[in-house]
Scaffold this motif. Sequence first.
Motif, mmCIF file in Angstrom:
data_model
loop_
_atom_site.group_PDB
_atom_site.id
_atom_site.type_symbol
_atom_site.label_atom_id
_atom_site.label_comp_id
_atom_site.label_asym_id
_atom_site.label_seq_id
_atom_site.Cartn_x
_atom_site.Cartn_y
_atom_site.Cartn_z
ATOM 1 N N GLU A 246 -36.696 -1.750 75.458
ATOM 2 C CA GLU A 246 -37.163 -2.552 74.400
ATOM 3 C C GLU A 246 -35.977 -3.167 73.713
ATOM 4 O OE1 GLU A 246 -36.857 -1.774 71.086
ATOM 5 O OE2 GLU A 246 -37.863 -3.408 70.143
ATOM 6 N N LEU A 251 -39.909 -6.544 75.386
ATOM 7 C CA LEU A 251 -40.092 -5.673 76.261
ATOM 8 C C LEU A 251 -39.607 -6.017 77.575
ATOM 9 C CD1 LEU A 251 -43.736 -4.133 75.242
ATOM 10 C CD2 LEU A 251 -41.475 -3.095 74.515
ATOM 11 N N THR A 253 -39.866 -4.981 81.283
ATOM 12 C CA THR A 253 -40.678 -4.263 82.077
ATOM 13 C C THR A 253 -40.478 -4.469 83.452
ATOM 14 O OG1 THR A 253 -42.604 -5.505 82.507
ATOM 15 C CG2 THR A 253 -42.593 -4.257 80.623
#
Length: 258
Positions: A246, A251, A253
């Motif tokens: 983050e 974010l 991922t």
Amino acid sequence: MRSLLPVTDRTPVNGAVDREWSLDELADAYAYPELGADGVWLRANMVSSLDGAAQHEGRSQPLSSDADMRIFGTLRGLADAVVVGAETVRQEGYRPARAREAFAARRAAAGQGPAPAVAVVSASLALDFTLPLFTGPLVPTLVLTGAAAPAERLRAAAEAGVKVLITGEGPGVDPAAAVRALAGQGLRRLLTEGGPRLLGQFAAAGVLDELCLTISPTLTAGGAQRITQGPSMAVPERLALAGVLEEKGFLFTRYRRV
């Protein structure tokens, strides 16, 4: 689960100030898995708004950030080839991938060229072969198409010196055949940047190994495409979370096939 390194140290230690993680650290975090002699790994890198948009007014850049672009550059710096759809090439103004000193030693040790090749997927071959993507790349750009591609466009590509790989029996590209053809060219660490229709085809064909998805803290509304487009899969495929980081509400991922 292997955790990814944060782009910025958000928790100073012993009074240390926040710092930006180096490209080497990011490259270690996003390293491709070890591949066997015949192995190939296809990962995708996409960005999505909170309400599921992959683009805003036709482009992904408004959803991005500086950290997102650093990861974008890192993923390219690790890849043998960047696979991209023709419409994305046109909308995003694609140029040849460039060599970057930060990844030079790592690429040389892995037996890679100085920069990834760009492989453009196009059924119609409605591409401008006078663009720098085709006339001035450090590593020659490839074009993937089907056996029923227009003959005049195949001639235009040949006259421009562009290498075309036939990876489908009809007008379009077969995703599995495309992956095999690229591997046959020695390009086994693959990265696709979409667009949504191409990513949807790779996902539906079961050849996508990894998804690197940036979730942008933005809302766009409207009717923009999702990160995948096309017919739905008969059964939703579940992926395993491989890492997340983050930075400033973004974010980053990483999911892999189970």
